[in-house]
Design a protein around this motif. Structure first.
Motif, mmCIF file in Angstrom:
data_model
loop_
_atom_site.group_PDB
_atom_site.id
_atom_site.type_symbol
_atom_site.label_atom_id
_atom_site.label_comp_id
_atom_site.label_asym_id
_atom_site.label_seq_id
_atom_site.Cartn_x
_atom_site.Cartn_y
_atom_site.Cartn_z
ATOM 1 N N UNK A 84 0.854 -1.173 0.000
ATOM 2 C CA UNK A 84 0.000 0.000 0.000
ATOM 3 C C UNK A 84 0.898 1.233 0.000
ATOM 4 N N UNK A 85 0.556 2.199 -0.826
ATOM 5 C CA UNK A 85 1.333 3.439 -0.899
ATOM 6 C C UNK A 85 1.234 4.225 0.401
ATOM 7 N N UNK A 86 2.305 4.895 0.724
ATOM 8 C CA UNK A 86 2.368 5.669 1.970
ATOM 9 C C UNK A 86 1.219 6.673 2.061
ATOM 10 N N UNK A 87 0.938 7.388 0.968
ATOM 11 C CA UNK A 87 -0.108 8.401 1.000
ATOM 12 C C UNK A 87 -1.475 7.777 1.263
ATOM 13 N N UNK A 88 -1.726 6.621 0.670
ATOM 14 C CA UNK A 88 -2.987 5.912 0.884
ATOM 15 C C UNK A 88 -3.082 5.455 2.333
ATOM 16 N N UNK A 89 -1.973 4.890 2.838
ATOM 17 C CA UNK A 89 -1.927 4.433 4.228
ATOM 18 C C UNK A 89 -2.181 5.588 5.182
ATOM 19 N N UNK A 90 -1.557 6.724 4.927
ATOM 20 C CA UNK A 90 -1.752 7.887 5.801
ATOM 21 C C UNK A 90 -3.213 8.321 5.797
ATOM 22 N N UNK A 91 -3.836 8.332 4.633
ATOM 23 C CA UNK A 91 -5.247 8.694 4.544
ATOM 24 C C UNK A 91 -6.125 7.738 5.326
ATOM 25 N N UNK A 92 -5.860 6.438 5.188
ATOM 26 C CA UNK A 92 -6.625 5.434 5.935
ATOM 27 C C UNK A 92 -6.385 5.570 7.432
ATOM 28 N N UNK A 93 -5.152 5.812 7.808
ATOM 29 C CA UNK A 93 -4.818 5.975 9.223
ATOM 30 C C UNK A 93 -5.563 7.167 9.819
ATOM 31 N N UNK A 94 -5.561 8.281 9.134
ATOM 32 C CA UNK A 94 -6.265 9.463 9.629
ATOM 33 C C UNK A 94 -7.766 9.230 9.700
ATOM 34 N N UNK A 95 -8.312 8.478 8.744
ATOM 35 C CA UNK A 95 -9.747 8.172 8.763
ATOM 36 C C UNK A 95 -10.099 7.291 9.968
ATOM 37 N N UNK A 96 -9.292 6.274 10.202
ATOM 38 C CA UNK A 96 -9.530 5.373 11.337
ATOM 39 C C UNK A 96 -9.442 6.143 12.651
ATOM 40 N N UNK A 97 -8.427 6.968 12.790
ATOM 41 C CA UNK A 97 -8.273 7.740 14.023
ATOM 42 C C UNK A 97 -9.382 8.777 14.177
ATOM 43 N N UNK A 98 -9.859 9.312 13.061
ATOM 44 C CA UNK A 98 -10.974 10.254 13.122
ATOM 45 C C UNK A 98 -12.238 9.600 13.653
ATOM 46 N N UNK A 99 -12.446 8.337 13.308
ATOM 47 C CA UNK A 99 -13.624 7.598 13.771
ATOM 48 C C UNK A 99 -13.452 7.088 15.200
#
Length: 56
Positions: A1-16
């Motif tokens: 998984x690309x770093x940028x995609x991972x960062x986006x998913x990480x921020x989404x998970x933490x936001x929830x």
């Protein structure tokens, strides 16, 4: 998984979820704890999240 995609998913998970232990972040992203830790460091240094050590 690309770093940028991972960062986006990480921020989404933490936001929830708010606060998650490193082990859970790594599991959800399907990466090693070292990779998750590196991502958290990068996002923290960029001011996109606040890291909490040892609890809430």
């Amino acid at each position: 998984m690309l770093r940028e995609v991972r960062h986006g998913e990480l921020l989404a998970v933490l936001g929830e979820e708010g606060v998650l232990p490193l082990r859970e972040i790594a599991r959800r992203l399907g990466v090693s704890q070292a990779t998750a830790r590196h991502d958290l460091t990068e996002l923290g240094e960029a001011g996109r999240l606040t890291r909490v050590h040892g609890g809430r």
